[in-house]
Design a protein around this motif. Structure first.
Motif, PDB file in Angstrom:
ATOM      1  N   VAL A 382      10.267  -5.161  43.467  1.00 16.88           N
ATOM      2  CA  VAL A 382      10.164  -3.551  42.782  1.00 16.88           C
ATOM      3  C   VAL A 382      10.015  -4.050  41.378  1.00 16.88           C
ATOM      4  N   GLU A 383       9.413  -2.950  40.782  1.00 19.91           N
ATOM      5  CA  GLU A 383       9.541  -2.659  39.355  1.00 19.91           C
ATOM      6  C   GLU A 383      10.349  -1.670  39.073  1.00 19.91           C
ATOM      7  N   GLU A 384      11.703  -1.845  38.856  1.00 20.13           N
ATOM      8  CA  GLU A 384      12.599  -0.966  38.791  1.00 20.13           C
ATOM      9  C   GLU A 384      12.437   0.324  37.952  1.00 20.13           C
ATOM     10  N   GLU A 385      11.797   0.020  36.958  1.00 21.02           N
ATOM     11  CA  GLU A 385      11.450   1.302  35.790  1.00 21.02           C
ATOM     12  C   GLU A 385      10.557   2.186  36.523  1.00 21.02           C
ATOM     13  N   ARG A 386       9.391   1.781  37.070  1.00 29.12           N
ATOM     14  CA  ARG A 386       8.686   2.746  37.699  1.00 29.12           C
ATOM     15  C   ARG A 386       8.893   3.222  38.859  1.00 29.12           C
ATOM     16  N   HIS A 387       9.822   2.438  39.855  1.00 32.26           N
ATOM     17  CA  HIS A 387      10.470   2.943  40.899  1.00 32.26           C
ATOM     18  C   HIS A 387      11.462   4.157  40.836  1.00 32.26           C
ATOM     19  N   LEU A 388      12.108   4.030  39.635  1.00 26.17           N
ATOM     20  CA  LEU A 388      13.072   4.915  39.453  1.00 26.17           C
ATOM     21  C   LEU A 388      12.805   6.140  38.502  1.00 26.17           C
ATOM     22  N   THR A 389      11.682   6.063  37.811  1.00 25.78           N
ATOM     23  CA  THR A 389      11.138   6.928  36.610  1.00 25.78           C
ATOM     24  C   THR A 389      10.002   7.605  37.502  1.00 25.78           C
ATOM     25  N   GLY A 390       9.236   6.930  38.193  1.00 30.06           N
ATOM     26  CA  GLY A 390       7.860   7.241  38.459  1.00 30.06           C
ATOM     27  C   GLY A 390       6.797   7.415  37.535  1.00 30.06           C
ATOM     28  N   ILE A 391       7.138   6.662  36.529  1.00 28.19           N
ATOM     29  CA  ILE A 391       6.250   6.565  35.316  1.00 28.19           C
ATOM     30  C   ILE A 391       5.748   5.237  34.886  1.00 28.19           C
ATOM     31  N   VAL A 392       4.437   4.894  34.898  1.00 24.11           N
ATOM     32  CA  VAL A 392       3.910   3.628  34.378  1.00 24.11           C
ATOM     33  C   VAL A 392       3.600   3.774  32.785  1.00 24.11           C
ATOM     34  N   ARG A 393       4.051   2.742  32.319  1.00 21.90           N
ATOM     35  CA  ARG A 393       3.793   2.480  30.663  1.00 21.90           C
ATOM     36  C   ARG A 393       2.284   2.605  30.368  1.00 21.90           C
ATOM     37  N   ARG A 394       1.951   3.170  29.258  1.00 18.00           N
ATOM     38  CA  ARG A 394       0.663   3.440  28.702  1.00 18.00           C
ATOM     39  C   ARG A 394       0.558   3.185  27.299  1.00 18.00           C
ATOM     40  N   ASP A 395      -0.706   2.786  26.706  1.00 23.10           N
ATOM     41  CA  ASP A 395      -0.644   2.647  25.150  1.00 23.10           C
ATOM     42  C   ASP A 395      -0.213   3.999  24.647  1.00 23.10           C
ATOM     43  N   SER A 396       0.780   3.776  23.702  1.00 22.23           N
ATOM     44  CA  SER A 396       1.234   5.059  23.207  1.00 22.23           C
ATOM     45  C   SER A 396       0.147   5.832  21.847  1.00 22.23           C
ATOM     46  N   ARG A 397      -0.814   5.075  21.670  1.00 27.43           N
ATOM     47  CA  ARG A 397      -1.630   5.503  20.814  1.00 27.43           C
ATOM     48  C   ARG A 397      -3.236   5.889  21.217  1.00 27.43           C
ATOM     49  N   GLN A 398      -3.293   5.870  22.421  1.00 25.36           N
ATOM     50  CA  GLN A 398      -4.434   6.206  23.167  1.00 25.36           C
ATOM     51  C   GLN A 398      -4.124   7.837  23.279  1.00 25.36           C
ATOM     52  N   SER A 399      -5.468   8.392  23.161  1.00 22.24           N
ATOM     53  CA  SER A 399      -5.589   9.705  23.168  1.00 22.24           C
ATOM     54  C   SER A 399      -5.108  10.296  24.584  1.00 22.24           C
ATOM     55  N   VAL A 400      -4.551  11.548  24.293  1.00 23.41           N
ATOM     56  CA  VAL A 400      -3.726  12.247  25.548  1.00 23.41           C
ATOM     57  C   VAL A 400      -4.658  13.330  26.075  1.00 23.41           C
ATOM     58  N   SER A 401      -4.879  13.440  27.355  1.00 24.57           N
ATOM     59  CA  SER A 401      -5.745  14.426  27.980  1.00 24.57           C
ATOM     60  C   SER A 401      -4.976  15.044  29.073  1.00 24.57           C
ATOM     61  N   SER A 402      -3.538  14.612  29.552  1.00 24.67           N
ATOM     62  CA  SER A 402      -2.987  15.289  30.482  1.00 24.67           C
ATOM     63  C   SER A 402      -1.531  15.100  30.257  1.00 24.67           C
ATOM     64  N   ALA A 403      -0.766  15.838  31.014  1.00 26.74           N
ATOM     65  CA  ALA A 403       0.653  15.744  30.836  1.00 26.74           C
ATOM     66  C   ALA A 403       1.228  14.226  31.519  1.00 26.74           C
ATOM     67  N   SER A 404       0.594  13.712  32.445  1.00 26.52           N
ATOM     68  CA  SER A 404       0.810  12.473  32.884  1.00 26.52           C
ATOM     69  C   SER A 404       0.476  11.454  31.898  1.00 26.52           C
ATOM     70  N   ASP A 405      -0.627  11.587  31.142  1.00 21.70           N
ATOM     71  CA  ASP A 405      -0.958  10.657  29.915  1.00 21.70           C
ATOM     72  C   ASP A 405       0.019  10.710  28.960  1.00 21.70           C
ATOM     73  N   ARG A 406       0.528  11.797  28.655  1.00 20.32           N
ATOM     74  CA  ARG A 406       1.959  12.076  27.598  1.00 20.32           C
ATOM     75  C   ARG A 406       3.138  11.496  28.281  1.00 20.32           C
ATOM     76  N   ARG A 407       3.438  11.498  29.419  1.00 23.79           N
ATOM     77  CA  ARG A 407       4.671  10.890  29.806  1.00 23.79           C
ATOM     78  C   ARG A 407       4.422   9.534  29.603  1.00 23.79           C
ATOM     79  N   GLN A 408       3.265   8.969  30.279  1.00 21.44           N
ATOM     80  CA  GLN A 408       3.283   7.452  30.119  1.00 21.44           C
ATOM     81  C   GLN A 408       3.196   6.911  28.873  1.00 21.44           C
TER      82      GLN A 408
END
Length: 445
Positions: A382-408
């Protein structure tokens, strides 16, 4: 020295966990698992082979259909989490009686944990079971086996099938007729079958069986288990771990002789012969299929990337699982957008009761006992962070087009990340009432 059961098996009657031979042909040997078979064991049976009740349980007959499975088969899964049986095959499904299932599983507490060193003397106390709880076995008949009433009657036994017409005969074994072939009826047969008995009085599941069949075993949740490991566990309980008391094997089926009625392996009676092999099944935290970022990704076995969810070991070989570290970037990334980590808190544990950590070593000294040469263990990753938060990390400087992108994106940024960690507080963390909770929250600022 084997443990002594109390109450004795004879006092338990139908609920006794007695173990019988699986086939009339004592030469049958269960092969090692083939990963392509998803934990099914293909067997080729000689003409006239009888299949016996391995323990006390209920047998039902079904015609397999992945699109519309009978209720009893609906939860069954192969090692990939898919429906296990090909369509339009006759399936003999054998479910242990609940009391027998629980007693056998309790006795599995004698089997040492797979991450422990081998033992040289037999255990004298029952611990916590560290293997899956076996509930059922299934035999899938060859693709060429006809589904006509006469052929079903031949396999089950003419003396068992009741009725004067084909419809009545098939109804007596829980099947119906559609055209010239049998199909599933509304109410399946639940035929009590017990191991033991002498001569023609022995309970059979099938007779006059020949050709290629698939043997399956399933745990209490319907997940596939290596049938060869079940055969090894039960044989070890029969002849060693529970073994003999007052000169008689305690789990011996009634009216059977340990020397003449059971296959012999190394001078000991076994329920069926089996080839030596240890199998490890990789699953997610819910015992479902394991995928990214572990298979063909970050999970390693012996320093090499794991490319399949079934791993095997033989001889004294251990299976050492770990996670590949990230390769350092060529240039240091900015503090607000660190290197993207797709498994920041990867963890692995031996199920069902192992603790999650960063490494696991299975069978560190080979088989956990000299007679347990066939084994099966399920390992959760298991990947504990994803398992407990439900969020996969994403490049912080990529453009954001959705709420999911913003959370990631926020999850990759240390200043906005939901940090996951185990509490160091050894005291209780639950408060008795809402007033105490409110007071604690007000105290935080």
């Amino acid at each position: 020295m084997a443990i002594t059961l109390n109450p004795t098996v004879s006092a338990l009657g139908i609920m006794a966990p007695v173990l019988g031979p699986w086939f009339s042909d004592n030469a049958i040997t269960l092969p090692v698992p083939d990963a392509s078979q998803k934990l099914a064991l293909p067997l080729t049976l000689s003409g006239g082979t009888k299949v016996y009740a391995p323990a006390t349980g209920l047998m039902s007959l079904y015609v397999s259909s992945a699109a519309s499975p009978p209720a009893a088969l609906n939860a069954l899964q192969d090692s990939d989490g898919n429906a296990p049986f090909p369509d339009n095959r006759l399936v003999a499904f054998f479910r242990l009686l609940p009391e027998v299932e629980l007693r056998l599983h309790a006795l599995m507490g004698l089997v040492p944990a797979a991450d422990a060193s081998p033992i040289t003397t037999l255990p004298t106390a029952i611990g916590i079971p560290s293997r899956p709880q076996v509930r059922s076995l299934a035999l899938v008949l060859p693709a060429g086996t006809g589904l006509t009433p006469s052929e079903v009657e031949t396999l089950v036994g003419a003396g068992v099938v009741q009725g004067s017409t084909d419809a009545e005969k098939m109804a007596s074994v829980g099947l119906a007729i559609s055209g010239s072939n049998v199909t599933n009826a509304t109410v399946p047969m639940t035929w009590l079958r017990r191991p033991g008995g002498s001569g023609s009085n022995r309970d059979t599941l099938f007779q006059n069986l020949s050709g290629a069949v698939d043997l399956w075993a399933f745990d209490r949740r319907g997940r596939a288990v290596d049938p060869g490991a079940v055969a090894c566990w039960w044989s070890w309980l029969l002849n060693s771990a529970v073994g003999a008391a007052s000169g008689t094997l305690q789990l011996l089926a009634p009216s059977l002789n340990a020397t003449t009625d059971y296959p012999q392996d190394g001078g000991q009676p076994v329920v069926v012969k089996f080839a030596a092999q240890r199998t490890l099944h990789l699953v997610d935290a819910h015992e479902g299929p394991l995928g990214d970022p572990f298979i063909s990704g970050r999970l390693q076995s012996g320093g090499s990337a794991v490319t399949a969810n079934l791993l095997t070991a033989s001889g004294a070989t251990a299976v050492a699982l770990s996670f590949q570290a990230l390769t350092a970037p060529a240039t240091t990334p900015p503090a607000d957008n660190p290197q993207l980590d797709n498994a920041p808190r990867a963890r692995v544990a031996v199920l069902p009761s192992g603790s999650y950590g960063t490494t696991v070593s299975l069978w560190p000294g080979g088989p956990v006992h000299a007679a347990l040469t066939r084994d099966f263990v399920r390992v959760g990753v298991v990947e504990e962070e994803r398992h407990l938060t439900g969020i996969v990390r994403r490049d912080s400087r990529q453009s954001v087009s959705s709420a999911s992108d913003r959370r990631q994106s926020a999850q990759n940024r240390p200043s906005t990340r939901i940090n996951v960690g185990r509490t160091a507080n050894t005291n209780g963390v639950l408060l008795a009432n809402g007033g105490l909770v409110a007071a604690a929250m007000l105290a935080l600022p």
